[in-house]
Design a protein around this motif. Structure first.
Motif, PDB file in Angstrom:
ATOM      1  N   TYR A  24       0.810  -1.391  -0.093  1.00  0.00           N
ATOM      2  CA  TYR A  24       0.041   0.078  -0.048  1.00  0.00           C
ATOM      3  C   TYR A  24       0.911   1.222   0.025  1.00  0.00           C
ATOM      4  N   GLU A  25       2.136   1.095   0.461  1.00  0.00           N
ATOM      5  CA  GLU A  25       2.867   2.345   0.647  1.00  0.00           C
ATOM      6  C   GLU A  25       3.446   2.770  -0.602  1.00  0.00           C
ATOM      7  N   ILE A  26       3.760   1.450  -1.575  1.00  0.00           N
ATOM      8  CA  ILE A  26       4.130   1.497  -3.005  1.00  0.00           C
ATOM      9  C   ILE A  26       2.958   2.239  -3.801  1.00  0.00           C
ATOM     10  N   TYR A  27       1.675   1.712  -3.502  1.00  0.00           N
ATOM     11  CA  TYR A  27       0.413   2.521  -4.020  1.00  0.00           C
ATOM     12  C   TYR A  27       0.330   3.991  -3.813  1.00  0.00           C
ATOM     13  N   GLN A  28       0.749   4.378  -2.617  1.00  0.00           N
ATOM     14  CA  GLN A  28       0.496   5.664  -2.262  1.00  0.00           C
ATOM     15  C   GLN A  28       1.558   6.596  -2.987  1.00  0.00           C
ATOM     16  N   ARG A  29       2.840   6.064  -3.111  1.00  0.00           N
ATOM     17  CA  ARG A  29       3.684   7.109  -3.793  1.00  0.00           C
ATOM     18  C   ARG A  29       3.502   7.160  -5.238  1.00  0.00           C
ATOM     19  N   LEU A  30       3.134   5.970  -5.934  1.00  0.00           N
ATOM     20  CA  LEU A  30       2.508   5.876  -7.457  1.00  0.00           C
ATOM     21  C   LEU A  30       1.313   6.808  -7.572  1.00  0.00           C
ATOM     22  N   ALA A  31       0.293   6.950  -6.488  1.00  0.00           N
ATOM     23  CA  ALA A  31      -0.884   7.568  -6.916  1.00  0.00           C
ATOM     24  C   ALA A  31      -0.671   9.162  -6.535  1.00  0.00           C
ATOM     25  N   ALA A  32       0.490   9.487  -5.769  1.00  0.00           N
ATOM     26  CA  ALA A  32       0.844  10.721  -5.346  1.00  0.00           C
ATOM     27  C   ALA A  32       1.630  11.493  -6.337  1.00  0.00           C
TER      28      ALA A  32
END
Length: 521
Positions: free
Chosen positions: A493-501
């Motif tokens: 999820y932390e990777i998802y957050q970095r991609l999403a932001a």
């Protein structure tokens, strides 16, 4: 004399009705009617081609479905009340007598219902560039899926049709008007999709003369009126048959699943997903959440709303594009079975769940999806799992905004057909949220929610809590998070957050979505 209630659930592809016996609370019959014209994305019924990104429906399909369902369920029966749940925002232009302009101009695209999937993002961007006080409860922006942007699109692209439009009205409100002969709009549609407030009314100065095409809405649970004599003759329904004002489909199911108390975080998981948080006190809108209104979903409660524009649609796209079985259901069965045998993030893949754009927190319909981490060893089942995980990551991104805004979830409920049909998805959701998830055990939750709204409007029950107890889910399953899975999902999820932001990610996805492909010469 046996008395009944009828609930109508108008979805994207079809309408469903259920018949409930008042005394026992049992569902005794149901009927589903597909829309004759479905979702029009390429051409109108007469063959007129549609521009890219249009998603229209024919209002005549709604009344045809109502006739079929009400006739089958209600003929010869005494009906106390009828409730309506409807996709939103799905507005249409009409005359003062309720005639839809599509009947008068069958070859004009802007004369038809603009389904919720129709996204007028360019016009939303223009509205957002001139912020007004009406955006205070909506994070400072409107969505391209909402009524204001769709009205602006008609006014700009079809000014002659806009001049002929006496009423610009949500499909659910229009259907209630047809059934009763009285225009009675629901507060939920007006507040969440047209930024109505009790203090200021509808926004001014956004679209020319829009306010005269709207009407003051009524709180949830209000009667729109009794079924008209014409519809009684058509359907054979007897009794009071009080029609409740229409309610947004994802909101209408709340009483059916026990979502009637403060602190409940509810996910309505369908083709898209909506997330609702109920509170008995008002707090400023958490950053990124779409909107909040009072008395639009549950009586005497604030309801905060957010969502994902592509949820079940994302998985349906994958099995349609990469089938594994004899039909779609068989492909789902095979993919789910294979994914269930895989550990979390099995293919070291992380996806962005933006196949239909993003609602929260970016309110950008021009964004598109992303799949990161592909290698030559990646399997189809791993991609399918990554898509399911991405949907849950998108839900987590919404869920985390509420406690950050002072609105912690006491209960997490996931409902609708997808929640019951895909237990693996719900287990992943519990793992990603790291919170127990309740799954109310009730068939046709949205239609039964509409039943309860009809019961409140008809006076069959005094409160939504009473309606939930008598007609709603009688048992609730619970899915617990798995600690080891939750830890692994936290890292993904932390990777998802970095991609999403990432600004560059956004710019690239928007550019790809808008890229024009010209033929080679």
């Amino acid at each position: 004399m046996t008395t009944y209630l009828i609930g109508l659930d108008y979805g994207s592809e079809s309408a469903r009705g259920v018949l409930v016996e008042v005394e026992s609370g049992r569902q005794v019959a149901q009927h589903v009617h597909p829309y004759r014209h479905g979702i029009m994305t390429r051409q109108l019924p007469g063959g007129t081609p549609l521009p890219p990104d249009f998603a229209l429906q024919n209002a005549e399909d709604y009344t045809e479905a109502a006739f079929e369902i009400l006739s089958r369920l209600g003929r010869g029966r005494t009906v106390a009340g009828v409730g309506l749940g409807f996709t939103a925002s799905s507005p249409l232009p009409a005359r003062t007598d309720g005639v839809p302009l599509s009947r008068l101009h069958p070859d004009a695209p802007h004369a038809y219902v603009k389904l919720w999937k129709h996204n007028a993002q360019t016009y939303a961007d223009a509205i957002n560039a001139r912020p007004g006080p009406f955006l205070a409860n909506f994070g400072g922006r409107v969505s391209g899926e909402w009524l204001l942007a769709k009205a602006a699109q008609i006014a700009a692209e079809a000014p002659m049709l806009w001049a002929e439009t006496d009423r610009f009205i949500e499909g659910g409100d229009w259907l209630a008007w047809q059934l009763t002969g009285r225009e009675a709009r629901g507060l939920g549609f007006a507040a969440y999709k047209a930024q109505f407030s009790a203090a200021a009314g509808y926004p001014q100065g956004v679209v020319a003369d829009l306010d005269r095409r709207l009407a003051t809405p009524l709180p949830v649970g209000s009667p729109a009126g009794p079924l008209s004599p014409q519809w009684r003759d058509l359907t054979g329904i007897e009794g009071p048959a009080i029609v409740a004002v229409a309610v947004i489909d994802s909101h209408v199911m709340l009483p059916a699943i026990g979502g009637v108390t403060p602190g409940a975080f509810v996910g309505a998981l369908g083709t898209s997903a909506a997330y609702l948080y109920l509170s008995d006190v008002y707090r400023p809108l958490p950053r990124g959440i779409e909107g909040v209104a009072f008395d639009g979903s549950m009586r005497q409660l604030w309801c905060y709303e957010a969502g994902q524009p592509s949820f079940g649609d994302t998985l349906a796209w994958f099995v349609r594009a990469f089938p594994r079985g004899a039909d779609r259901e068989d492909s789902f069965r095979i993919y789910n079975a294979e994914a269930a045998e895989l550990p979390p993030v099995a293919g070291r893949l992380v996806a962005l769940d933006w196949l239909g754009g993003n609602r929260v927190p970016y309110a950008d319909g021009a964004l598109s999806g992303l799949l990161a981490g592909l290698t030559r060893e990646t399997t189809a089942a791993e991609i399918y799992l990554a898509l399911m995980e991405s949907l849950c990551f998108g839900a987590r991104a919404i869920y985390d905004l509420f406690p950050a805004g002072g609105l912690p979830a006491e209960r997490v409920l996931m409902a609708s057909g997808l929640a019951r049909a895909n237990p693996l998805l719900i287990q992943i959701m519990a793992d990603v949220l790291d919170h127990p998830v309740e799954v109310p055990e009730i068939a046709n939750a949205t239609a039964v929610g509409a039943v309860i709204h009809g019961a409140v409007a008809a006076g069959t029950v005094a409160t939504y809590a009473e309606g939930a107890e008598r007609f709603g889910a009688q048992s609730v399953g619970q899915v617990l998070p798995r600690a080891a899975h939750a830890r692994r999902y936290q890292k993904a999820y932390e990777i998802y957050q970095r991609l999403a932001a990432g600004d560059e990610v956004h710019a690239g996805l928007r550019a790809l979505r808008g890229l024009e492909i010209s033929p080679l010469v």
